[in-house]
Design a protein around this motif. Sequence first.
Motif, PDB file in Angstrom:
ATOM      1  N   ASP A 250       0.823  -1.219   0.000  1.00 14.44           N
ATOM      2  CA  ASP A 250       0.000   0.000   0.000  1.00 14.44           C
ATOM      3  C   ASP A 250       0.851   1.261   0.000  1.00 14.44           C
ATOM      4  O   ASP A 250       0.506   2.262  -0.635  1.00 14.44           O
ATOM      5  CB  ASP A 250      -0.939   0.001   1.207  1.00 14.44           C
ATOM      6  CG  ASP A 250      -2.003  -1.098   1.081  1.00 14.44           C
ATOM      7  OD1 ASP A 250      -2.300  -1.492  -0.061  1.00 14.44           O
ATOM      8  OD2 ASP A 250      -2.502  -1.560   2.118  1.00 14.44           O
ATOM      9  N   TYR A 260      -0.149  -2.493  -8.450  1.00 12.37           N
ATOM     10  CA  TYR A 260      -1.173  -3.532  -8.352  1.00 12.37           C
ATOM     11  C   TYR A 260      -1.268  -4.322  -9.658  1.00 12.37           C
ATOM     12  O   TYR A 260      -1.374  -5.561  -9.655  1.00 12.37           O
ATOM     13  CB  TYR A 260      -2.537  -2.929  -8.013  1.00 12.37           C
ATOM     14  CG  TYR A 260      -2.602  -2.286  -6.649  1.00 12.37           C
ATOM     15  CD1 TYR A 260      -2.188  -2.975  -5.516  1.00 12.37           C
ATOM     16  CD2 TYR A 260      -3.076  -0.984  -6.481  1.00 12.37           C
ATOM     17  CE1 TYR A 260      -2.247  -2.397  -4.261  1.00 12.37           C
ATOM     18  CE2 TYR A 260      -3.139  -0.397  -5.230  1.00 12.37           C
ATOM     19  CZ  TYR A 260      -2.718  -1.099  -4.126  1.00 12.37           C
ATOM     20  OH  TYR A 260      -2.773  -0.522  -2.877  1.00 12.37           O
ATOM     21  N   TYR A 279      -5.148  -8.436  -6.238  1.00  7.29           N
ATOM     22  CA  TYR A 279      -4.552  -7.137  -6.556  1.00  7.29           C
ATOM     23  C   TYR A 279      -5.300  -6.431  -7.678  1.00  7.29           C
ATOM     24  O   TYR A 279      -5.317  -5.195  -7.736  1.00  7.29           O
ATOM     25  CB  TYR A 279      -3.067  -7.301  -6.886  1.00  7.29           C
ATOM     26  CG  TYR A 279      -2.266  -7.598  -5.637  1.00  7.29           C
ATOM     27  CD1 TYR A 279      -2.112  -6.619  -4.654  1.00  7.29           C
ATOM     28  CD2 TYR A 279      -1.707  -8.846  -5.413  1.00  7.29           C
ATOM     29  CE1 TYR A 279      -1.409  -6.879  -3.484  1.00  7.29           C
ATOM     30  CE2 TYR A 279      -0.999  -9.125  -4.255  1.00  7.29           C
ATOM     31  CZ  TYR A 279      -0.864  -8.136  -3.293  1.00  7.29           C
ATOM     32  OH  TYR A 279      -0.181  -8.392  -2.137  1.00  7.29           O
ATOM     33  N   THR A 281      -8.567  -6.599  -7.994  1.00  5.87           N
ATOM     34  CA  THR A 281      -9.710  -6.028  -7.272  1.00  5.87           C
ATOM     35  C   THR A 281      -9.294  -4.788  -6.491  1.00  5.87           C
ATOM     36  O   THR A 281     -10.010  -3.776  -6.452  1.00  5.87           O
ATOM     37  CB  THR A 281     -10.298  -7.075  -6.305  1.00  5.87           C
ATOM     38  OG1 THR A 281     -10.580  -8.264  -7.039  1.00  5.87           O
ATOM     39  CG2 THR A 281     -11.564  -6.572  -5.651  1.00  5.87           C
ATOM     40  N   LYS A 282      -8.107  -4.864  -5.870  1.00  3.64           N
ATOM     41  CA  LYS A 282      -7.593  -3.723  -5.102  1.00  3.64           C
ATOM     42  C   LYS A 282      -7.334  -2.531  -6.026  1.00  3.64           C
ATOM     43  O   LYS A 282      -7.596  -1.381  -5.664  1.00  3.64           O
ATOM     44  CB  LYS A 282      -6.292  -4.145  -4.402  1.00  3.64           C
ATOM     45  CG  LYS A 282      -5.930  -3.292  -3.207  1.00  3.64           C
ATOM     46  CD  LYS A 282      -4.814  -3.957  -2.427  1.00  3.64           C
ATOM     47  CE  LYS A 282      -4.479  -3.180  -1.182  1.00  3.64           C
ATOM     48  NZ  LYS A 282      -5.548  -3.108  -0.187  1.00  3.64           N
ATOM     49  N   GLN A 285     -10.641  -0.898  -6.761  1.00  3.69           N
ATOM     50  CA  GLN A 285     -11.128  -0.096  -5.635  1.00  3.69           C
ATOM     51  C   GLN A 285     -10.341   1.206  -5.488  1.00  3.69           C
ATOM     52  O   GLN A 285     -10.895   2.251  -5.152  1.00  3.69           O
ATOM     53  CB  GLN A 285     -11.009  -0.913  -4.343  1.00  3.69           C
ATOM     54  CG  GLN A 285     -11.916  -2.120  -4.320  1.00  3.69           C
ATOM     55  CD  GLN A 285     -11.593  -3.048  -3.156  1.00  3.69           C
ATOM     56  OE1 GLN A 285     -10.582  -2.871  -2.481  1.00  3.69           O
ATOM     57  NE2 GLN A 285     -12.454  -4.039  -2.939  1.00  3.69           N
ATOM     58  N   THR A 286      -9.043   1.136  -5.762  1.00  8.13           N
ATOM     59  CA  THR A 286      -8.189   2.314  -5.589  1.00  8.13           C
ATOM     60  C   THR A 286      -8.416   3.344  -6.673  1.00  8.13           C
ATOM     61  O   THR A 286      -8.572   4.536  -6.418  1.00  8.13           O
ATOM     62  CB  THR A 286      -6.699   1.889  -5.584  1.00  8.13           C
ATOM     63  OG1 THR A 286      -6.519   0.901  -4.580  1.00  8.13           O
ATOM     64  CG2 THR A 286      -5.801   3.081  -5.303  1.00  8.13           C
TER      65      THR A 286
END
Length: 625
Positions: A250, A260, A279, A281-282, A285-286
């Motif tokens: 992060d 990611y 990652y 999915t992350k 979201q980010t």
Amino acid sequence: MKKMKTYHLFLLVFIYIGCTNQNQDRAHLLNKELDVTPIISLSFDSLLQDVHKLPSHQQVAILYRIACRDGEEIDGLLKQKALLFESLPLASKKEKKKILLQLLELYKKLSDQRVFDAATEGIRLCDKLEVDYSFSQEDEWKIKKIKASLLNKNGLHEQYLPIWFELLAEHRTAKKIELVIEDLYTIAHYFSILGDQEKAIPLYKEAYQLAMNNHLSDLADRCFSLLVYLFYNSKQYTEVINYTNGVGIDSVAVFMPSIYSLLSTCYLEIQKPDSARFYLTKMEQTKKMENNMILNCNIADTYIAENNIDSTLIFLNKAMKQYQNHTERLQQNEIKTSLPFYFLPTYSSLATIYQQNGNFQEASKLFLFVESLMKKATEQTFQLEIQVKALARYSSFCRATKQYKKAVDLLIYRDSIQQIITKAEKERDDKNLIDRLQISDLIHKLEMQKVELMDTQRLLVAFGTCIILFIALMGTVYHIYRQRKKRMAILIEQEKEEQQRQTLVSPENAKPLSQQEILFRTAQKKVKSGKLYLDKEISLDSLAKILDTNRTYLSSCINTCSGKNFNQWINDFRIDYLLERIHSGQKLSVLAEKAGFVSTDSFYRNFKRKTNLTPNEYLKQNPPQ
């Protein structure tokens, strides 16, 4: 008359001060106007005419100030360069150094703007500055950096890299950590451009570790980003994961948002689709992206790796729906669209799974859907590689479905693309091969120079050590000589005192003693008082050592003062000792041994020499009383 002279002098001083102040005011106003006037304008040229009316030192100051203004336009930079050349004849030697340094900065800017011959002229100026002027260490480093940059612009890599290696060594010696990191970063970047990852990666690692150890976060982030990309491009996916986990994913994403996406690809390549999907999915979201076509295709790829067709179709359908919506919006504006390239690897991989499961109908549909992408013209190497894989899959499917002609056509097309890739790689390798060979030779030379320098330093240390030991030895010898001389002086002084006492007792017999007589008396006193003659091992050498003198000189003293050699002189002491005890009733052989004689023959011979009698004759003539 004298008052008139004083008055005139005062008047001249007053006029001079007035003119000076007036010139300073004019210069100040001109500076203010020039600061807000564009350098490429008629107004600027008009103000420049007024500058030329000022005294030379004020002209130099104003022209230099103008040349230091920030600017990137070529015409402005060229005018600044011309103004610096104009100021050089008016400048003092100290001012010339400053002007030439600024001129070097302008050459670098002009070179960055690809102005013809700017790099070559800048290199010549660097050589002139290095030969004709002396600078502070910081200015020397600045000149070397600019020279390296200009050499690189001219493609003179065999001269470019040695400067950076030289700067690296100097910055290490000076313990300038930030500059060391910058040097390592620059050299590593150059190696990575040439595709020499083996040399680039260790340098990036060292730069990154130094930045981390010294809490230089900006430099650490920059080195980390390039190091991770280098690992990724060289397919060292595990290294990417390890380095990222070591820092914290992060926190890395703050300065490297693409991390990611890189991690998802790395995990997918090492057969860990779950982690890859996490990652992706992350990332979704980010970034909070509205158009997630690529993302959905990537998530579909993770399910393909698990042979999970249902989940693959869910995300692939999402991507296709987003594409259709996007196409409709563009068509409303009469903009033509085509299927994006990133659908090719996903659709061709899914088609292969259908083929493996025996569902040839679905596989055929998918291959046909992306067939145009397989043959789409592109210059991107990574897209060409995707096309090669997709064509190989499609050809395999055609063979399985007995479409042999099409299978052959696809293979021919695949081979033609492969030839393009191979040719591009060969051209790239050929382009960099000479540079890499030159650099290898250069590094070898630098290492040899380093070894030679270390050998020279070792020789200097050894030579210095020998000199120190020699000086210490000479000091020791001199100290021993001084001590002996001091002892000798004490002995001489004692003999003098003895002589003075004897003179006081019998002044009529007083005679000054020579150095030899003094040493002889000292030896005589030492042998007699210490009964040294009783020692059978007593010798001229051992007595000379006891007296801190030379054996030759002692032998000369004994011969001169006693008229005997050392053996006769020492044996006389023994005979005297024996005569005192000859009537004691002891055997003569026993007395002779006690007196220090080494043999009976020696005793008899020396007894006869001293007394002119044999022992028996002596006893008869001198009976005990």
